[in-house]
Design a protein around this motif. Sequence first.
Motif, PDB file in Angstrom:
ATOM      1  N   LYS A  52       0.844  -1.186   0.000  1.00  0.00           N
ATOM      2  CA  LYS A  52       0.000   0.000   0.000  1.00  0.00           C
ATOM      3  C   LYS A  52       0.883   1.240   0.000  1.00  0.00           C
ATOM      4  O   LYS A  52       1.848   1.322   0.757  1.00  0.00           O
ATOM      5  CB  LYS A  52      -0.892  -0.017   1.236  1.00  0.00           C
ATOM      6  N   THR A  85      -6.898  -5.733   3.379  1.00  0.00           N
ATOM      7  CA  THR A  85      -7.603  -4.881   2.416  1.00  0.00           C
ATOM      8  C   THR A  85      -9.092  -4.785   2.659  1.00  0.00           C
ATOM      9  O   THR A  85      -9.733  -3.880   2.143  1.00  0.00           O
ATOM     10  CB  THR A  85      -7.414  -5.412   0.981  1.00  0.00           C
ATOM     11  N   LYS A  91      -7.946  -8.899  -8.600  1.00  0.00           N
ATOM     12  CA  LYS A  91      -8.402  -7.740  -9.377  1.00  0.00           C
ATOM     13  C   LYS A  91      -7.425  -7.458 -10.507  1.00  0.00           C
ATOM     14  O   LYS A  91      -6.214  -7.631 -10.361  1.00  0.00           O
ATOM     15  CB  LYS A  91      -8.487  -6.493  -8.494  1.00  0.00           C
ATOM     16  N   ILE A  93      -5.649  -4.700 -12.512  1.00  0.00           N
ATOM     17  CA  ILE A  93      -5.312  -3.301 -12.248  1.00  0.00           C
ATOM     18  C   ILE A  93      -4.309  -2.817 -13.299  1.00  0.00           C
ATOM     19  O   ILE A  93      -3.293  -3.473 -13.538  1.00  0.00           O
ATOM     20  CB  ILE A  93      -4.715  -3.156 -10.832  1.00  0.00           C
ATOM     21  N   ARG A  97      -0.867   2.083 -12.245  1.00  0.00           N
ATOM     22  CA  ARG A  97      -1.245   2.263 -10.837  1.00  0.00           C
ATOM     23  C   ARG A  97      -0.191   1.695  -9.886  1.00  0.00           C
ATOM     24  O   ARG A  97      -0.395   1.646  -8.686  1.00  0.00           O
ATOM     25  CB  ARG A  97      -2.580   1.582 -10.534  1.00  0.00           C
ATOM     26  N   LEU A 107       1.242  -0.056  -4.773  1.00  0.00           N
ATOM     27  CA  LEU A 107      -0.018   0.283  -5.423  1.00  0.00           C
ATOM     28  C   LEU A 107      -0.342   1.735  -5.103  1.00  0.00           C
ATOM     29  O   LEU A 107      -0.432   2.114  -3.935  1.00  0.00           O
ATOM     30  CB  LEU A 107      -1.131  -0.639  -4.927  1.00  0.00           C
ATOM     31  N   THR A 109      -3.050   3.704  -5.771  1.00  0.00           N
ATOM     32  CA  THR A 109      -4.446   4.071  -5.969  1.00  0.00           C
ATOM     33  C   THR A 109      -5.236   3.789  -4.699  1.00  0.00           C
ATOM     34  O   THR A 109      -4.765   3.075  -3.819  1.00  0.00           O
ATOM     35  CB  THR A 109      -5.030   3.322  -7.189  1.00  0.00           C
ATOM     36  N   GLU A 113     -11.000   2.861  -5.607  1.00  0.00           N
ATOM     37  CA  GLU A 113     -10.728   2.610  -7.019  1.00  0.00           C
ATOM     38  C   GLU A 113     -10.398   1.135  -7.250  1.00  0.00           C
ATOM     39  O   GLU A 113     -10.859   0.542  -8.226  1.00  0.00           O
ATOM     40  CB  GLU A 113      -9.604   3.499  -7.545  1.00  0.00           C
ATOM     41  N   VAL A 114      -9.621   0.532  -6.370  1.00  0.00           N
ATOM     42  CA  VAL A 114      -9.292  -0.890  -6.511  1.00  0.00           C
ATOM     43  C   VAL A 114     -10.575  -1.722  -6.538  1.00  0.00           C
ATOM     44  O   VAL A 114     -10.726  -2.622  -7.362  1.00  0.00           O
ATOM     45  CB  VAL A 114      -8.359  -1.372  -5.384  1.00  0.00           C
TER      46      VAL A 114
END
Length: 122
Positions: A52, A85, A91, A93, A97, A107, A109, A113-114
């Motif tokens: 993150k 999370t 996902k 992506i 990003r 990441l 974003t 948004e994820v």
Amino acid sequence: MHRMLLAATTAVLLSGAAAQAQNAPLVEVADNVVLQPWNKTVDAIEDAKVLKSGDGVELGEVEEVLGSDANTPVALVVDFDGATTGFTGSKVIPLDRFTPDGARLTLTTSAVEVASFPNYRD
């Protein structure tokens, strides 16, 4: 007048083509393809830890690299760990990003948004 109409029609057609391309099915990218500008192969990116942005908490890991064809990477599939999370699963992506951080990826974003990105199913 005809030139303006032609230009407007061309712009509409091109924007439709771009939208259609975004909805085109993605395929797995070959392991030896280099992701630019990271200068890392697909093989080196797969299984990389995803962190993150800001606090460096581990969110999951890269499961697959997907592309518009087997040589053109455009997205990563991240398998998220629900403990950090709030959601689980994989996902798709877009590459833009992420930023490389040694052998890991950050990441860049928001969680909102994820959550909006498509789920990945093998």
